[in-house]
Write a protein that holds these residues in place. Structure first.
Motif, PDB file in Angstrom:
ATOM      1  N   ASP A 138      -5.727   2.419  -6.791  1.00  0.00           N
ATOM      2  CA  ASP A 138      -5.818   2.234  -8.247  1.00  0.00           C
ATOM      3  C   ASP A 138      -4.472   1.800  -8.812  1.00  0.00           C
ATOM      4  O   ASP A 138      -4.402   0.933  -9.694  1.00  0.00           O
ATOM      5  CB  ASP A 138      -6.221   3.550  -8.935  1.00  0.00           C
ATOM      6  CG  ASP A 138      -7.622   4.018  -8.561  1.00  0.00           C
ATOM      7  OD1 ASP A 138      -8.477   3.157  -8.271  1.00  0.00           O
ATOM      8  OD2 ASP A 138      -7.844   5.250  -8.546  1.00  0.00           O
ATOM      9  N   VAL A 139      -3.402   2.419  -8.310  1.00  0.00           N
ATOM     10  CA  VAL A 139      -2.060   2.091  -8.794  1.00  0.00           C
ATOM     11  C   VAL A 139      -1.712   0.647  -8.413  1.00  0.00           C
ATOM     12  O   VAL A 139      -1.180  -0.115  -9.231  1.00  0.00           O
ATOM     13  CB  VAL A 139      -1.012   3.084  -8.240  1.00  0.00           C
ATOM     14  CG1 VAL A 139       0.399   2.693  -8.669  1.00  0.00           C
ATOM     15  CG2 VAL A 139      -1.330   4.512  -8.698  1.00  0.00           C
ATOM     16  N   CYS A 140      -2.033   0.260  -7.190  1.00  0.00           N
ATOM     17  CA  CYS A 140      -1.788  -1.116  -6.752  1.00  0.00           C
ATOM     18  C   CYS A 140      -2.536  -2.094  -7.660  1.00  0.00           C
ATOM     19  O   CYS A 140      -1.973  -3.080  -8.145  1.00  0.00           O
ATOM     20  CB  CYS A 140      -2.239  -1.321  -5.304  1.00  0.00           C
ATOM     21  SG  CYS A 140      -1.323  -0.314  -4.121  1.00  0.00           S
ATOM     22  N   ALA A 141      -3.814  -1.782  -7.908  1.00  0.00           N
ATOM     23  CA  ALA A 141      -4.641  -2.675  -8.740  1.00  0.00           C
ATOM     24  C   ALA A 141      -4.057  -2.792 -10.148  1.00  0.00           C
ATOM     25  O   ALA A 141      -3.996  -3.882 -10.723  1.00  0.00           O
ATOM     26  CB  ALA A 141      -6.074  -2.161  -8.792  1.00  0.00           C
ATOM     27  N   ALA A 142      -3.608  -1.651 -10.701  1.00  0.00           N
ATOM     28  CA  ALA A 142      -3.093  -1.658 -12.072  1.00  0.00           C
ATOM     29  C   ALA A 142      -1.787  -2.447 -12.201  1.00  0.00           C
ATOM     30  O   ALA A 142      -1.512  -3.045 -13.237  1.00  0.00           O
ATOM     31  CB  ALA A 142      -2.885  -0.224 -12.557  1.00  0.00           C
ATOM     32  N   THR A 143      -0.977  -2.438 -11.155  1.00  0.00           N
ATOM     33  CA  THR A 143       0.302  -3.150 -11.222  1.00  0.00           C
ATOM     34  C   THR A 143       0.153  -4.610 -10.798  1.00  0.00           C
ATOM     35  O   THR A 143       1.012  -5.429 -11.102  1.00  0.00           O
ATOM     36  CB  THR A 143       1.351  -2.517 -10.270  1.00  0.00           C
ATOM     37  OG1 THR A 143       0.781  -2.445  -8.951  1.00  0.00           O
ATOM     38  CG2 THR A 143       1.756  -1.143 -10.731  1.00  0.00           C
ATOM     39  N   GLY A 144      -0.922  -4.912 -10.057  1.00  0.00           N
ATOM     40  CA  GLY A 144      -1.076  -6.260  -9.529  1.00  0.00           C
ATOM     41  C   GLY A 144      -0.212  -6.496  -8.294  1.00  0.00           C
ATOM     42  O   GLY A 144      -0.133  -7.618  -7.785  1.00  0.00           O
ATOM     43  N   LEU A 145       0.450  -5.437  -7.822  1.00  0.00           N
ATOM     44  CA  LEU A 145       1.282  -5.559  -6.612  1.00  0.00           C
ATOM     45  C   LEU A 145       0.424  -5.291  -5.373  1.00  0.00           C
ATOM     46  O   LEU A 145      -0.622  -4.652  -5.457  1.00  0.00           O
ATOM     47  CB  LEU A 145       2.427  -4.541  -6.670  1.00  0.00           C
ATOM     48  CG  LEU A 145       3.447  -4.720  -7.796  1.00  0.00           C
ATOM     49  CD1 LEU A 145       4.392  -3.522  -7.857  1.00  0.00           C
ATOM     50  CD2 LEU A 145       4.245  -6.018  -7.604  1.00  0.00           C
ATOM     51  N   SER A 146       0.905  -5.765  -4.254  1.00  0.00           N
ATOM     52  CA  SER A 146       0.187  -5.506  -3.000  1.00  0.00           C
ATOM     53  C   SER A 146       0.387  -4.051  -2.589  1.00  0.00           C
ATOM     54  O   SER A 146       1.340  -3.388  -3.022  1.00  0.00           O
ATOM     55  CB  SER A 146       0.713  -6.424  -1.902  1.00  0.00           C
ATOM     56  OG  SER A 146       2.015  -6.003  -1.525  1.00  0.00           O
ATOM     57  N   THR A 147      -0.509  -3.564  -1.759  1.00  0.00           N
ATOM     58  CA  THR A 147      -0.390  -2.202  -1.248  1.00  0.00           C
ATOM     59  C   THR A 147       0.964  -2.010  -0.560  1.00  0.00           C
ATOM     60  O   THR A 147       1.658  -1.020  -0.789  1.00  0.00           O
ATOM     61  CB  THR A 147      -1.523  -1.922  -0.224  1.00  0.00           C
ATOM     62  OG1 THR A 147      -2.759  -2.316  -0.825  1.00  0.00           O
ATOM     63  CG2 THR A 147      -1.582  -0.461   0.151  1.00  0.00           C
ATOM     64  N   GLY A 148       1.328  -3.006   0.257  1.00  0.00           N
ATOM     65  CA  GLY A 148       2.607  -2.935   0.966  1.00  0.00           C
ATOM     66  C   GLY A 148       3.772  -2.800   0.006  1.00  0.00           C
ATOM     67  O   GLY A 148       4.699  -2.012   0.245  1.00  0.00           O
ATOM     68  N   ALA A 149       3.730  -3.546  -1.086  1.00  0.00           N
ATOM     69  CA  ALA A 149       4.821  -3.509  -2.067  1.00  0.00           C
ATOM     70  C   ALA A 149       4.946  -2.123  -2.693  1.00  0.00           C
ATOM     71  O   ALA A 149       6.049  -1.581  -2.815  1.00  0.00           O
ATOM     72  CB  ALA A 149       4.588  -4.570  -3.148  1.00  0.00           C
ATOM     73  N   VAL A 150       3.798  -1.528  -3.075  1.00  0.00           N
ATOM     74  CA  VAL A 150       3.832  -0.212  -3.713  1.00  0.00           C
ATOM     75  C   VAL A 150       4.345   0.855  -2.727  1.00  0.00           C
ATOM     76  O   VAL A 150       5.193   1.672  -3.080  1.00  0.00           O
ATOM     77  CB  VAL A 150       2.445   0.169  -4.278  1.00  0.00           C
ATOM     78  CG1 VAL A 150       2.434   1.633  -4.748  1.00  0.00           C
ATOM     79  CG2 VAL A 150       2.081  -0.761  -5.433  1.00  0.00           C
ATOM     80  N   TYR A 151       3.869   0.770  -1.487  1.00  0.00           N
ATOM     81  CA  TYR A 151       4.291   1.756  -0.484  1.00  0.00           C
ATOM     82  C   TYR A 151       5.772   1.611  -0.114  1.00  0.00           C
ATOM     83  O   TYR A 151       6.380   2.538   0.400  1.00  0.00           O
ATOM     84  CB  TYR A 151       3.410   1.686   0.771  1.00  0.00           C
ATOM     85  CG  TYR A 151       2.128   2.467   0.631  1.00  0.00           C
ATOM     86  CD1 TYR A 151       2.101   3.849   0.842  1.00  0.00           C
ATOM     87  CD2 TYR A 151       0.937   1.836   0.265  1.00  0.00           C
ATOM     88  CE1 TYR A 151       0.927   4.570   0.703  1.00  0.00           C
ATOM     89  CE2 TYR A 151      -0.252   2.558   0.122  1.00  0.00           C
ATOM     90  CZ  TYR A 151      -0.250   3.925   0.340  1.00  0.00           C
ATOM     91  OH  TYR A 151      -1.403   4.638   0.195  1.00  0.00           O
ATOM     92  N   ARG A 152       6.345   0.444  -0.388  1.00  0.00           N
ATOM     93  CA  ARG A 152       7.773   0.279  -0.132  1.00  0.00           C
ATOM     94  C   ARG A 152       8.576   1.177  -1.081  1.00  0.00           C
ATOM     95  O   ARG A 152       9.655   1.655  -0.750  1.00  0.00           O
ATOM     96  CB  ARG A 152       8.165  -1.186  -0.321  1.00  0.00           C
ATOM     97  CG  ARG A 152       9.313  -1.611   0.570  1.00  0.00           C
ATOM     98  CD  ARG A 152       9.456  -3.135   0.567  1.00  0.00           C
ATOM     99  NE  ARG A 152       8.252  -3.804   1.049  1.00  0.00           N
ATOM    100  CZ  ARG A 152       7.695  -4.901   0.493  1.00  0.00           C
ATOM    101  NH1 ARG A 152       8.240  -5.437  -0.574  1.00  0.00           N
ATOM    102  NH2 ARG A 152       6.601  -5.437   0.985  1.00  0.00           N
ATOM    103  N   TYR A 153       8.046   1.413  -2.292  1.00  0.00           N
ATOM    104  CA  TYR A 153       8.749   2.241  -3.272  1.00  0.00           C
ATOM    105  C   TYR A 153       8.374   3.719  -3.151  1.00  0.00           C
ATOM    106  O   TYR A 153       9.200   4.602  -3.334  1.00  0.00           O
ATOM    107  CB  TYR A 153       8.440   1.761  -4.696  1.00  0.00           C
ATOM    108  CG  TYR A 153       8.994   0.390  -4.971  1.00  0.00           C
ATOM    109  CD1 TYR A 153      10.267   0.239  -5.506  1.00  0.00           C
ATOM    110  CD2 TYR A 153       8.271  -0.756  -4.667  1.00  0.00           C
ATOM    111  CE1 TYR A 153      10.801  -1.012  -5.749  1.00  0.00           C
ATOM    112  CE2 TYR A 153       8.789  -2.018  -4.909  1.00  0.00           C
ATOM    113  CZ  TYR A 153      10.050  -2.136  -5.446  1.00  0.00           C
ATOM    114  OH  TYR A 153      10.573  -3.373  -5.678  1.00  0.00           O
ATOM    115  N   PHE A 154       7.085   3.956  -2.856  1.00  0.00           N
ATOM    116  CA  PHE A 154       6.606   5.340  -2.774  1.00  0.00           C
ATOM    117  C   PHE A 154       5.768   5.493  -1.505  1.00  0.00           C
ATOM    118  O   PHE A 154       4.706   4.887  -1.385  1.00  0.00           O
ATOM    119  CB  PHE A 154       5.781   5.692  -4.015  1.00  0.00           C
ATOM    120  CG  PHE A 154       6.562   5.541  -5.285  1.00  0.00           C
ATOM    121  CD1 PHE A 154       7.462   6.516  -5.690  1.00  0.00           C
ATOM    122  CD2 PHE A 154       6.450   4.385  -6.060  1.00  0.00           C
ATOM    123  CE1 PHE A 154       8.209   6.360  -6.843  1.00  0.00           C
ATOM    124  CE2 PHE A 154       7.188   4.222  -7.220  1.00  0.00           C
ATOM    125  CZ  PHE A 154       8.079   5.208  -7.610  1.00  0.00           C
TER     126      PHE A 154
END
Lengths: 185, 185
Positions: A36-52
């Motif tokens: 859901d967080v990935c979808a809301a930001t428009g970032l890829s899953t990989g990108a979000v997991y790089r931060y958290f």
């Protein structure tokens, strides 16, 4: 280039935190997935997991960022008014109240989150106490902040609370002390 | 026979509620399954589901049962002292605080739970206000109870709170009013 990169990374991080905060306030921690967080930001899953690295990391970071900060040169009265106003009715106040109230609820059963909330609450209490004179400053700050926690909970469940009276009463709790206080830092 | 059956059913129901309350206070709503509740009571899955059709129903019932009740003939001061004492440090106070704080957190994002908590909080506030004289009784009750909510949250996260000062300060909030009050019912 390194400076640009740092600023870019920081902006991305804040973007993810902001999207997660909104989702958490709307649906709750349990009902929000990393997808859901990935979808809301428009970032890829990989990108979000790089931060958290996990949803738990994201929850911890949101809890840290959601916590109230006092402005450096505010008096106790002004600081209190700001904290109350951040919880006033309206979409922003409701979202903030729902986030804060959930954080306490989660911290009640999650020791790592409890440690974060304890540290932040102690910080806030001490910052507040420094703005109050007298030997009971710390205790007064603690009670006043507890009242705000309860106020946030009432706002969060959309209870028909009398906001102006609340504001006035919380202020009066502080009053006998602020009368004799100097503005600390 | 029907009377025995009713008493038996009621005892079973309370047994399930009590086991669920303990688990919820220890692990949280999200981390407790219906299977955990069945295991804790020693009842069969079918037996537990006969009383509570879903975990959500069980959470709602625990929220209703966890809410503070005031004794009929208590004065405002005695009622307040009882509410504070139920949250005092120690295993029981901690379990109660963790349960109550979680309930607020869940209610912040669950409309059906929010409705239950709103109704219960209004009931408690009015019962409390009836014990206080004066035109601001309702508002005073609201603020005092909010302080207790915040106090419960501090106990729940095991913050190093000054309990006696808290008790004294909450009492003093009530003081200007109770001085002129008669004990209502």
């Amino acid at each position: 280039l390194p400076k640009v990169t740092a600023a870019y990374l920081d902006a991305r991080r804040r973007e993810i935190l902001s999207a997660a905060s909104t989702l958490f306030a709307e649906r709750g921690f349990a009902q929000t997935s990393m997808a859901d967080v990935c979808a809301a930001t428009g970032l890829s899953t990989g990108a979000v997991y790089r931060y958290f690295a996990s949803k738990n990391d994201l929850v911890l970071a949101v809890c840290k960022s959601a916590h109230a900060q006092l402005s450096e040169d505010d008096s106790a009265g002004t600081a209190l008014a700001e904290l109350i106003t951040s919880l006033f009715p309206g979409p922003d106040g409701l979202a903030h109240a729902r986030l804060v109230t959930q954080i306490w609820g989660e911290a009640a059963v999650d020791p790592s989150l409890a440690a974060v909330v304890r540290a932040r609450q102690t910080e806030l209490r001490d910052a507040f106490a420094r703005r109050i004179a007298g030997p009971a400053a710390r205790q007064t700050a603690e009670v006043v902040l507890a009242t705000l926690t309860g106020y946030a909970a009432l706002v969060a469940i959309e209870a028909p609370v009398d906001h102006d009276t609340f504001h006035r009463t919380i202020m009066s709790l502080l009053d006998p002390v602020t009368v004799s206080s100097t503005v600390g830092s």
